[in-house]
Design a protein around this motif. Structure first.
Motif, short mmCIF file in Angstrom:
data_model
loop_
_atom_site.label_atom_id
_atom_site.label_comp_id
_atom_site.label_asym_id
_atom_site.label_seq_id
_atom_site.Cartn_x
_atom_site.Cartn_y
_atom_site.Cartn_z
N ASN A 1 0.83 -1.21 0.00
CA ASN A 1 0.00 0.00 0.00
C ASN A 1 0.86 1.25 0.00
N VAL A 2 1.92 1.25 0.79
CA VAL A 2 2.83 2.41 0.83
C VAL A 2 3.51 2.60 -0.53
N LEU A 3 3.92 1.51 -1.16
CA LEU A 3 4.54 1.62 -2.49
C LEU A 3 3.56 2.17 -3.52
N LEU A 4 2.29 1.76 -3.44
CA LEU A 4 1.29 2.31 -4.35
C LEU A 4 1.12 3.81 -4.16
N ILE A 5 1.16 4.26 -2.91
CA ILE A 5 1.03 5.69 -2.63
C ILE A 5 2.21 6.46 -3.22
N LEU A 6 3.41 5.93 -3.04
CA LEU A 6 4.59 6.61 -3.55
C LEU A 6 4.63 6.62 -5.07
N ARG A 7 4.08 5.59 -5.69
CA ARG A 7 4.14 5.50 -7.15
C ARG A 7 3.02 6.29 -7.83
N ARG A 8 1.78 6.12 -7.33
CA ARG A 8 0.64 6.69 -8.03
C ARG A 8 0.19 8.04 -7.46
N ARG A 9 0.40 8.23 -6.14
CA ARG A 9 0.00 9.48 -5.48
C ARG A 9 -1.48 9.78 -5.70
N LYS A 10 -2.31 8.79 -5.43
CA LYS A 10 -3.76 8.92 -5.56
C LYS A 10 -4.40 8.95 -4.17
N PRO A 11 -5.47 9.74 -4.00
CA PRO A 11 -6.10 9.81 -2.68
C PRO A 11 -6.75 8.50 -2.24
N ARG A 12 -7.14 7.66 -3.21
CA ARG A 12 -7.79 6.41 -2.85
C ARG A 12 -6.86 5.51 -2.04
N GLU A 13 -5.59 5.40 -2.46
CA GLU A 13 -4.64 4.57 -1.72
C GLU A 13 -4.32 5.15 -0.35
N PHE A 14 -4.31 6.48 -0.24
CA PHE A 14 -4.12 7.11 1.06
C PHE A 14 -5.25 6.70 2.01
N CYS A 15 -6.47 6.70 1.53
CA CYS A 15 -7.61 6.31 2.36
C CYS A 15 -7.53 4.84 2.78
N TRP A 16 -7.07 3.98 1.88
CA TRP A 16 -6.87 2.58 2.26
C TRP A 16 -5.92 2.46 3.45
N LEU A 17 -4.78 3.16 3.35
CA LEU A 17 -3.78 3.06 4.40
C LEU A 17 -4.29 3.63 5.72
N LEU A 18 -4.96 4.77 5.66
CA LEU A 18 -5.45 5.39 6.89
C LEU A 18 -6.55 4.56 7.55
N CYS A 19 -7.40 3.93 6.75
CA CYS A 19 -8.45 3.09 7.29
C CYS A 19 -7.86 1.89 8.03
N SER A 20 -6.94 1.19 7.39
CA SER A 20 -6.35 0.01 8.03
C SER A 20 -5.50 0.39 9.23
N ALA A 21 -4.75 1.51 9.13
CA ALA A 21 -3.89 1.91 10.25
C ALA A 21 -4.72 2.33 11.46
N SER A 22 -5.81 3.07 11.24
CA SER A 22 -6.65 3.50 12.36
C SER A 22 -7.32 2.32 13.05
N THR A 23 -7.72 1.32 12.28
CA THR A 23 -8.34 0.13 12.89
C THR A 23 -7.34 -0.63 13.75
N MET A 24 -6.10 -0.75 13.28
CA MET A 24 -5.08 -1.44 14.06
C MET A 24 -4.70 -0.66 15.31
N LEU A 25 -4.73 0.68 15.22
CA LEU A 25 -4.40 1.49 16.39
C LEU A 25 -5.47 1.38 17.48
N VAL A 26 -6.71 1.16 17.10
CA VAL A 26 -7.79 1.06 18.09
C VAL A 26 -7.68 -0.23 18.89
N THR A 27 -7.17 -1.30 18.29
CA THR A 27 -7.13 -2.59 18.98
C THR A 27 -6.16 -2.59 20.17
#
Length: 263
Positions: free
Chosen positions: A103-129
């Motif tokens: 996911n991080v590589l996709l963000i660095l390569r494509r720089r699209k907001p959709r991939e940013f949202c993927w990463l933030l969604c998964s990271a926030s869920t893991m932080l809550v646990t």
């Protein structure tokens, strides 16, 4: 008479304090036993724990169930004699680390907001646990991991990312260049996500790192996190990231033109 009164007083005090001392000792022993020895609930064998730390860790022994394999966000237990099904479960337990890296590589390569949202969604869920584990304080069943196990972070991550990516294509406001091509890509991506993410909760229970109840609660937490991102956080995040990327691109254009003029 004074000697007789003193003797009666000593007998009375000794008989009243002896039961109290005996009951206090019993109460302290019961409390120590209850805090030191608890059974791991759900689908695992019982063991001795102090909090969430198993007895083998407290006694300085090696893990009774195998060995710990360390990966960022993807720790798991490798049993002593793994069979083919256990090897598959180990591979699935490693996947969150590699999916996050991709996911991080996709963000660095494509720089699209959709991939940013993927990463933030998964990271926030893991932080809550993590704080929930400290609050619930339930040990793992047959694991070499010494942290608490309720809820399962792997299960929460897998379900939240799967539902969010699956539904975000239809809710995203990002433009699509070729609807037919993007439709084929979405179908391929959904199938790949189902094969990669959905078996992860099963793998945690199979390896003994979580009970069935811990995996189920983690799946429910991932579902709630995905719904929150789909309905609330996702649209705001995508709009904000789009504006930031647009400003970054506009600032990069004059620099590129100036460098071309100098060349």
């Amino acid at each position: 008479a004074g000697h007789l009164a003193r003797r009666l007083f000593e007998d009375t005090t000794s008989t009243t304090t002896r039961p109290l001392t005996h009951s206090t000792t019993n109460t302290t022993t019961v409390r120590a036993t209850s805090t030191t020895t608890t059974a791991a609930g759900g689908g695992g064998g019982a063991g001795a724990f102090q909090g969430c730390v198993p007895s083998w860790k407290l006694e300085g022994r090696q893990c009774d169930h195998g060995s710990r394999v360390f990966l960022p966000f993807s720790d798991f237990t490798m049993p002593k004699r793994p069979d083919l099904l256990t090897l598959i479960a180990m591979l699935y337990s490693m996947l969150p680390f590699f999916i996050l890296a991709a996911n991080v590589l996709l963000i660095l390569r494509r720089r699209k907001p959709r991939e940013f949202c993927w990463l933030l969604c998964s990271a926030s869920t893991m932080l809550v646990t993590s704080p929930l584990r400290s609050l619930i304080h339930e040990p793992r069943p047959n694991s070499c991991l010494t942290t608490c196990g309720m809820p399962s972070g792997h299960a929460a991550y897998a379900i939240s990312l799967f539902i969010f990516v699956l539904c975000w294509d239809s809710l995203s406001r990002a433009p699509r260049v070729d609807p037919e091509t993007s439709s084929k890509q979405r179908c391929t991506r959904r199938l790949a996500l189902a094969l990669l993410l959905l078996p992860i909760p099963w793998s945690r229970s199979h390896l003994g790192d979580h009970t069935t109840k811990q995996v189920f609660v983690g799946c429910c937490l991932g579902l709630m996190g995905a719904l929150l991102w789909l309905l609330c956080f996702g649209p705001c995040c995508e709009g904000f990231v789009s504006r930031v990327l647009r400003r970054g691109g506009q600032q990069a254009l004059p620099r590129t033109a100036a460098a071309g003029a100098v060349g």
